[in-house]
Write an enzyme that holds these catalytic residues in place. Structure first.
Site, short mmCIF file in Angstrom:
data_model
loop_
_atom_site.label_atom_id
_atom_site.label_comp_id
_atom_site.label_asym_id
_atom_site.label_seq_id
_atom_site.Cartn_x
_atom_site.Cartn_y
_atom_site.Cartn_z
N GLY A 22 60.36 26.99 -6.96
CA GLY A 22 59.32 26.00 -6.66
C GLY A 22 59.76 24.80 -5.83
O GLY A 22 60.91 24.69 -5.40
N ARG A 53 59.80 33.76 -11.96
CA ARG A 53 59.21 35.10 -11.97
C ARG A 53 59.37 35.80 -10.63
O ARG A 53 59.31 37.02 -10.54
CB ARG A 53 57.71 35.01 -12.30
N HIS A 185 61.34 9.83 -12.96
CA HIS A 185 62.50 9.55 -12.10
C HIS A 185 62.51 8.11 -11.58
O HIS A 185 63.53 7.66 -11.06
CB HIS A 185 62.62 10.58 -10.97
N HIS A 248 54.84 6.26 -13.46
CA HIS A 248 55.81 5.55 -12.62
C HIS A 248 55.50 4.04 -12.57
O HIS A 248 56.40 3.21 -12.76
CB HIS A 248 55.75 6.07 -11.17
N LYS A 341 47.33 7.77 -1.58
CA LYS A 341 47.85 8.75 -0.62
C LYS A 341 47.09 8.59 0.69
O LYS A 341 45.96 8.09 0.70
CB LYS A 341 47.63 10.16 -1.16
P1 NDP Z 1 55.34 24.37 -8.31
O1 NDP Z 1 53.87 24.50 -8.24
O2 NDP Z 1 56.14 24.49 -7.06
O3 NDP Z 1 55.83 25.43 -9.40
C1 NDP Z 1 57.20 25.71 -9.69
C2 NDP Z 1 57.34 27.18 -10.00
O4 NDP Z 1 56.64 27.48 -11.21
C3 NDP Z 1 56.73 28.08 -8.95
O5 NDP Z 1 57.65 28.35 -7.92
C4 NDP Z 1 56.36 29.31 -9.74
O6 NDP Z 1 57.52 30.12 -9.88
C5 NDP Z 1 56.04 28.76 -11.10
N1 NDP Z 1 54.58 28.61 -11.25
C6 NDP Z 1 53.72 27.97 -10.43
N2 NDP Z 1 52.46 28.02 -10.91
C7 NDP Z 1 52.53 28.69 -12.06
C8 NDP Z 1 51.58 29.06 -13.03
N3 NDP Z 1 50.30 28.73 -12.93
N4 NDP Z 1 52.00 29.75 -14.10
C9 NDP Z 1 53.29 30.06 -14.24
N5 NDP Z 1 54.24 29.73 -13.35
C10 NDP Z 1 53.87 29.07 -12.28
O7 NDP Z 1 55.65 23.00 -9.07
P2 NDP Z 1 56.63 21.83 -8.66
O8 NDP Z 1 57.97 22.41 -8.39
O9 NDP Z 1 55.99 21.01 -7.62
O10 NDP Z 1 56.65 20.94 -9.98
C11 NDP Z 1 57.28 21.34 -11.18
C12 NDP Z 1 57.11 20.24 -12.22
O11 NDP Z 1 57.68 19.04 -11.74
C13 NDP Z 1 55.67 19.91 -12.54
O12 NDP Z 1 55.60 19.53 -13.87
C14 NDP Z 1 55.38 18.72 -11.63
O13 NDP Z 1 54.36 17.93 -12.15
C15 NDP Z 1 56.71 18.00 -11.70
N6 NDP Z 1 56.99 17.13 -10.56
C16 NDP Z 1 57.01 17.65 -9.29
C17 NDP Z 1 57.33 16.85 -8.21
C18 NDP Z 1 57.41 17.40 -6.82
O14 NDP Z 1 57.76 16.63 -5.91
N7 NDP Z 1 57.14 18.65 -6.59
C19 NDP Z 1 57.64 15.40 -8.42
C20 NDP Z 1 57.63 14.98 -9.80
C21 NDP Z 1 57.31 15.83 -10.81
P3 NDP Z 1 57.45 31.71 -10.12
O15 NDP Z 1 56.08 32.18 -9.82
O16 NDP Z 1 58.49 32.25 -9.20
O17 NDP Z 1 57.83 31.85 -11.53
#
Ligand code: NDP
Length: 484
Positions: A22, A53, A185, A248, A341
């Site tokens: 992600g 996954r 963070h 934050h 934003k």
């Molecule tokens: P993503 O949407 O990129 O999801 C991360 C991974 O989780 C995906 O690559 C996927 O991996 C899996 N995923 C996505 N959607 C689902 C779903 N509906 N059900 C199950 N698995 C899923 O999220 P982020 O990386 O952006 O964020 C992760 C966490 O960090 C969240 O809680 C977000 O709020 C928090 N956060 C994010 C920030 C950012 O800059 N992105 C900043 C601060 C906090 P796979 O399918 O390969 O398993």
């Protein structure tokens, strides 16, 4: 509410990053783990395990692992060494068999490199909908470390009830309070952390100004030039309050407003932060400006974005609220929190605006301000001064502490490097305590429910790249904040 800290992990540690495919993992978690590795801040024997996954070949995983690094600046050898201590395991988030398989892999690594023993850090970089299921499966199948730590990312729930439900579920699964690390963070931001020293290491000069007799208003603002392009799926579910203001911005507010703690011990500091929150009443529905950006001909509006499915969404991309701290130090001083934003500048800024002296010899001067620019790493006072010309006149230049110039070659840790190191050290003081979280939600939940309810109006509009809705300036003026 005291929470015992765990000790420092000094050796033999497996850091498992869930959601390794992600956005957060690529942009923040892996680069920060690399930064700690490069600077010798990971325990001597550490293995990083990405888990998700997605079917990732080794090369795809390495792209994720290093995709957030500036390869021009990094040592190639260090990057290669980092790759060698990292591996990927594919699996589901909700099936026991997948976690049993993960356990086999982890045990194999521990047997091969750590004489069979290991500490475990489970970092959930996945959408919040997956937290409780993951916490449950992990406790059942992988709670096998000498020490076990569970790291989760905000948003922690969507309102008071869901946050409580989530935390109850995690602790019901068997995780102890001290094993759960709730990351915000901003607590790891160098400038946010330095507010403590700015106030209490300069107590008579600076902290003595932090009260209702001297301060007329406080503004905490986070402005982003970028809209929600491509991230509408996540954003539309949460909105600007849950994304920024409730967590934050509130961290910055509590660092600014708390009374002097009894000592620097972690629970003394967090006790004072919670006391501030307890003195704040829930936000009134009519003391908020909620906005949503529209297109500007060049950039699409929020509702035009392909990733926003609900074309009638009322989700706010701009939010501004006022909080009043009902205690001896602050009563009557508005604390204005603003975040948006698709705004004209990128800035994370705190402005403490001071009252004018009565009977001043210079009554029509602009108010003094103490400004903390968190992105630019600057702290400055705006002071009135004589214009150095024959006929004088008053100007308001800045007395500046510029960290970048003062500390040549400034190498402050990135916020995520700091907080991940704090997980490894077991320092709970750098994370959100449960009572702190409950208080934050208590303050914001009524407004969230109201603004998401049927009876509330649509958010006001503002153009992509503008300075936000015009209602925002009127709101600030009404609260006595002088825009200069
Ligand atoms: P993503 O949407 O990129 O999801 C991360 C991974 O989780 C995906 O690559 C996927 O991996 C899996 N995923 C996505 N959607 C689902 C779903 N509906 N059900 C199950 N698995 C899923 O999220 P982020 O990386 O952006 O964020 C992760 C966490 O960090 C969240 O809680 C977000 O709020 C928090 N956060 C994010 C920030 C950012 O800059 N992105 C900043 C601060 C906090 P796979 O399918 O390969 O398993």
């Amino acid at each position: 509410m005291s929470v015992k800290s765990q000790g420092e992990l000094k050796d033999k540690t497996l850091v498992v990053v869930f959601g390794a495919s992600g956005d957060l993992a690529r942009k923040m978690t892996f680069p920060s783990l690399f930064g700690l590795f490069k600077d010798g801040f990971l325990p001597p024997k550490t293995h990083i395990v990405g888990y998700a996954r997605s079917d990732l070949e080794r090369k795809d995983f390495e792209d994720r692992l290093t995709g957030g690094l500036d390869m021009e600046k990094e040592s190639k050898d260090k990057v290669e060494e980092f790759k060698k201590i990292s591996s990927y395991v594919k699996g589901a988030y909700d099936e026991d068999d997948a976690f049993k398989n993960l356990e086999k892999e982890l045990q194999k690594m521990a047997d091969k490199d750590f004489d069979g023993e290991s500490n475990r850090v489970y970092y959930l970089a996945v959408p919040p909908s997956q937290f409780t299921s993951l916490a449950d499966k992990l406790h059942k199948n992988n709670y096998k470390g000498t020490s076990n730590r569970l790291v989760i990312e905000k948003p922690f729930g969507k309102d008071s009830d869901s946050a409580k439900e989530m935390m109850d579920a995690i602790t019901k699964d068997g995780w102890k309070q001290e094993e759960v690390y709730r990351i915000d963070h901003f607590i790891g931001d160098e400038m946010a952390r330095s507010i403590m020293q700015l106030r209490f290491a300069n107590e008579l000069l600076i902290d003595s100004l932090f009260n209702k007799d001297k301060v007329s208003a406080v503004l905490i603002e986070l402005k982003e030039t970028f809209g929600c392009e491509g991230r509408g799926g996540y954003f539309d579910e949460f909105g600007i309050i849950r994304d920024v203001l409730q967590n934050h911005s509130m961290q910055l507010l509590t660092f600014l407003a708390m009374d002097k703690p009894e000592s620097l011990e972690e629970d003394h500091i967090r006790d004072e932060k919670v006391k501030v929150l307890q003195s704040i009443k829930p936000i009134k529905n009519d003391e908020a400006v909620m906005g949503q950006y529209t297109g500007n001909g060049d950039k699409p509006g929020y509702l035009d974005d392909e990733s926003v499915e609900n074309k009638e969404s009322k989700t706010a991309t701009f939010g501004e609220v006022v909080l009043r701290i009902d205690n001896d130090r602050w009563s009557g001083v508005p604390f204005i929190l603003k975040a948006g934003k698709a705004i004209e500048e990128d800035a994370l800024r705190i402005v403490i605006q001071f009252k004018q002296a009565e009977n001043s010899l210079y009554p029509s001067t602009d108010p003094n301000e103490l400004v903390i620019e968190l992105y630019e790493k600057k702290v400055y006072f705006k002071v009135n001064s004589k214009k150095p010309t024959m006929d004088g006149g008053i100007v308001r230049p800045e007395m500046v502490l510029d960290y970048e110039t003062k500390f040549d070659g400034l190498d402050a840790p990135q916020p995520y490097e700091f907080v991940i190191r704090e997980v490894l050290k077991g320092n709970q003081k750098s994370f959100v305590r449960q009572d702190e979280l409950e208080e934050e939600w208590r303050i914001f939940t009524p407004l969230l429910h109201y603004s998401e309810g049927k009876e509330s109006a649509r958010p006001v509009e503002y153009k992509y790249g503008s300075n936000g809705p015009k209602e925002s300036q009127e709101f600030e003026k009404k609260l006595g904040f002088v825009v200069t």
